[in-house]
Design an enzyme around this catalytic site. Structure first.
Site, PDB file in Angstrom:
ATOM      1  N   GLN A 184      36.339  44.233  47.175  1.00 55.20           N
ATOM      2  CA  GLN A 184      36.099  45.505  47.056  1.00 55.20           C
ATOM      3  C   GLN A 184      37.090  46.396  46.949  1.00 55.20           C
ATOM      4  O   GLN A 184      36.924  47.779  46.584  1.00 55.20           O
ATOM      5  CB  GLN A 184      35.214  45.621  48.325  1.00 55.20           C
ATOM      6  CG  GLN A 184      33.881  45.037  48.665  1.00 55.20           C
ATOM      7  CD  GLN A 184      32.929  45.783  47.857  1.00 55.20           C
ATOM      8  OE1 GLN A 184      33.074  47.043  47.184  1.00 55.20           O
ATOM      9  NE2 GLN A 184      31.632  45.144  47.699  1.00 55.20           N
ATOM     10  N   SER A 204      36.097  40.096  41.379  1.00 54.78           N
ATOM     11  CA  SER A 204      34.791  40.001  40.916  1.00 54.78           C
ATOM     12  C   SER A 204      34.682  41.116  39.853  1.00 54.78           C
ATOM     13  O   SER A 204      34.985  42.341  40.147  1.00 54.78           O
ATOM     14  CB  SER A 204      33.724  39.957  41.969  1.00 54.78           C
ATOM     15  OG  SER A 204      32.423  39.833  41.339  1.00 54.78           O
ATOM     16  N   HIS A 206      31.958  42.253  38.341  1.00 55.17           N
ATOM     17  CA  HIS A 206      30.593  43.214  38.567  1.00 55.17           C
ATOM     18  C   HIS A 206      30.807  44.328  39.521  1.00 55.17           C
ATOM     19  O   HIS A 206      29.792  45.227  39.724  1.00 55.17           O
ATOM     20  CB  HIS A 206      29.307  42.286  38.837  1.00 55.17           C
ATOM     21  CG  HIS A 206      29.098  41.908  40.123  1.00 55.17           C
ATOM     22  ND1 HIS A 206      28.196  42.522  41.060  1.00 55.17           N
ATOM     23  CD2 HIS A 206      29.644  40.686  40.628  1.00 55.17           C
ATOM     24  CE1 HIS A 206      28.012  41.621  42.088  1.00 55.17           C
ATOM     25  NE2 HIS A 206      29.117  40.655  42.077  1.00 55.17           N
ATOM     26  N   THR A 242      33.455  25.322  30.389  1.00 53.35           N
ATOM     27  CA  THR A 242      33.806  26.069  29.123  1.00 53.35           C
ATOM     28  C   THR A 242      33.561  27.758  29.662  1.00 53.35           C
ATOM     29  O   THR A 242      32.990  28.010  30.223  1.00 53.35           O
ATOM     30  CB  THR A 242      32.476  26.088  28.130  1.00 53.35           C
ATOM     31  OG1 THR A 242      32.537  24.573  27.741  1.00 53.35           O
ATOM     32  CG2 THR A 242      32.946  26.810  26.736  1.00 53.35           C
ATOM     33  N   CYS A 333      23.724  40.223  50.350  1.00 51.53           N
ATOM     34  CA  CYS A 333      23.173  38.969  50.886  1.00 51.53           C
ATOM     35  C   CYS A 333      21.999  39.318  51.871  1.00 51.53           C
ATOM     36  O   CYS A 333      21.235  38.581  52.046  1.00 51.53           O
ATOM     37  CB  CYS A 333      24.134  37.904  51.049  1.00 51.53           C
ATOM     38  SG  CYS A 333      25.534  37.925  49.962  1.00 51.53           S
TER      39      CYS A 333
HETATM   40  C1  LIG Z   1      33.980  41.300  49.830  1.00 51.96           C
HETATM   41  C2  LIG Z   1      33.196  40.440  48.976  1.00 51.96           C
HETATM   42  N1  LIG Z   1      33.636  39.212  48.751  1.00 51.96           N
HETATM   43  C3  LIG Z   1      32.909  38.361  47.778  1.00 51.96           C
HETATM   44  C4  LIG Z   1      31.649  38.987  46.994  1.00 51.96           C
HETATM   45  C5  LIG Z   1      30.962  37.848  46.322  1.00 51.96           C
HETATM   46  O1  LIG Z   1      31.359  38.376  44.979  1.00 51.96           O
HETATM   47  P1  LIG Z   1      30.296  37.550  43.552  1.00 51.96           P
HETATM   48  O2  LIG Z   1      28.952  38.350  43.793  1.00 51.96           O
HETATM   49  O3  LIG Z   1      31.006  38.016  42.499  1.00 51.96           O
HETATM   50  O4  LIG Z   1      30.253  36.205  44.116  1.00 51.96           O
HETATM   51  C6  LIG Z   1      31.394  40.176  47.320  1.00 51.96           C
HETATM   52  C7  LIG Z   1      29.984  40.638  46.608  1.00 51.96           C
HETATM   53  O5  LIG Z   1      29.046  41.354  47.460  1.00 51.96           O
HETATM   54  C8  LIG Z   1      32.002  41.074  48.110  1.00 51.96           C
HETATM   55  O6  LIG Z   1      31.672  42.463  48.581  1.00 51.96           O
END
Ligand SMILES: Cc1ncc(COP(=O)(O)O)c(C=O)c1O
Length: 389
Positions: A184, A204, A206, A242, A333
């Site tokens: 984040q 990450s 996205h 890959t 989640c």
């Molecule tokens: C602090 C944090 N760690 C890990 C993740 C997981 O990342 P990804 O969705 O790329 O697996 C998220 C996504 O919500 C996140 O906010």
């Protein structure tokens, strides 16, 4: 009806420039980077250029970056990889111990639970009421067999920043490896990995207007860890599979955009103003019925977590959705489920505050006008739901 996306901590829309480079890559670069022929070499070049660009932005060596499928895989790899390496190093004699916090993302917490099922020990350090963990508490949790400390950089539900430099320095003094989930924080706080007292970091794509399904693990040269995925020789035998070339090329573009000085400073300033506007407008319109969750000063600029007394989270979220305002109950989640967030529970907020909390998170495309409009809509819904009860 204009849709207002205030759920950027869950995911972000692709930046137009990212789409352009990805489309070009998908069209022109079709080779497998492991192939030795011309098409393979082109793909390998694109991969290496992307890695070099990201390393330059994050202040580390290109070979310290391992591309993964996202933040979750990066977190799992760091935790499992260090624990396994330490266990194997002890000749399978000592099951190592890990220290983490109660407010981590489930990618860390559930990976730790799995390690516990495998016989490893884990200590989950509690935060204060603002969602911040203290370095002294982390140090007090260390044991002679501790192999890794994992503390997130900024929390994804309440935005609270953790004292990573302080914690990392104290942990390093004790000779223990340090991981931070910086998913984040990327693009919102200055990050120069070589100058930080950390050994592993997760990112990450996205969350920064890049594609879904692409991430990075930073692993400092010399820090011992075992791979999570076995197979081909990709990523210097540290992550088989890959490579998602177009996704990685898009990730590099997104990192560059998110961290380029001028754009980044203006973006952080705007996000802070949007956050401030929404909060002050909500206070003005709802007075004592709103309360801020998280640290009042040390927070990520794009996250605002608020409790609306008397209005259950799901009820507010559903009503907001009908008005075209997207928000969340916490991590992606847990949103959609009625469970009270583990982060708010760890902060020991009372039940009423925890069951009425909503996370608003801001990003590309959001404006101050949207914050003003949303505040009005939220206040109207909150008043309606409260008086109906
Ligand atoms: C602090 C944090 N760690 C890990 C993740 C997981 O990342 P990804 O969705 O790329 O697996 C998220 C996504 O919500 C996140 O906010």
């Amino acid at each position: 009806m204009e849709r207002i996306n205030f759920d950027h901590a869950a995911t972000t829309p692709l930046h137009p420039a990212v789409i352009d480079v990805m489309v070009a890559s998908m069209r022109d670069v079709y080779g497998n980077p492991s192939s030795v022929h011309a098409a393979g070499r082109e793909a390998k070049l694109a991969l290496n250029q992307a890695r070099d660009r990201i390393a330059a932005r994050l202040g580390c060596k290109p070979q310290e970056l391992i591309f993964t499928s996202g933040g979750s895989e990066s977190d799992n790899t760091a935790l499992y990889g260090v624990a396994m390496a330490a266990w194997l190093k002890s000749g399978k004699q000592v099951k190592p111990h890990l220290v983490t916090t109660q407010i981590e993302h489930h990618a860390v917490l559930h990976a730790c639970e799995r390690l516990e099922r495998l016989g490893f020990e884990v200590t989950y350090v509690a935060p204060d009421e603002f969602g911040q963990v203290q370095a002294d508490d982390i140090v007090a949790a260390l044991q002679p067999n501790t192999c890794l400390v994992s503390v997130m950089y900024g929390n994804n539900e309440v935005g609270t920043l953790q004292p990573i430099e302080q914690i990392g320095a104290r942990v390093r003094e004790r000779g223990v490896l340090m991981h931070t989930d910086a998913v984040q924080a990327l693009g919102l706080v200055p990050l120069h990995l070589a100058s930080l007292p950390i050994d592993f970091a997760s990112f990450s794509a996205h969350k920064i207007n890049g594609p879904k399904g692409v991430g990075l693990l930073y692993a400092r040269t010399g820090a011992a860890w075992d791979p999570y995925l076995y197979g081909g020789n990709q990523e210097r035998k540290r992550r088989a599979g890959t490579e998602n070339v177009a996704g990685i090329v898009g990730f590099a573009e997104a990192v560059e955009l998110a961290t380029s000085d001028a754009e980044s400073a203006a973006k952080i300033e705007l996000l802070g103003q949007i956050r401030h506007t929404l909060w002050t407008e909500l206070c003005a319109q709802l007075g004592a019925h709103v309360v801020l969750n998280g640290h009042p000063e040390q927070g990520l600029p794009h996250i605002l977590n608020v409790s609306f007394s008397g209005v259950p989270t799901e009820s507010l979220l559903m009503n907001l959705d009908m008005e075209g305002i997207l928000a969340a109950s916490g991590s992606a989640c847990t949103s959609g489920s009625l469970e009270v967030s583990h982060v708010l529970q760890a902060m020991r907020l009372d039940h009423e505050r925890a069951r009425t909390a909503v996370r608003f998170s801001f990003g590309l495309g959001n404006t101050i006008e949207q914050a003003q409009f949303a505040a009005h809509q939220i206040a109207t819904i909150v008043t309606r739901v409260r008086t109906r009860r």
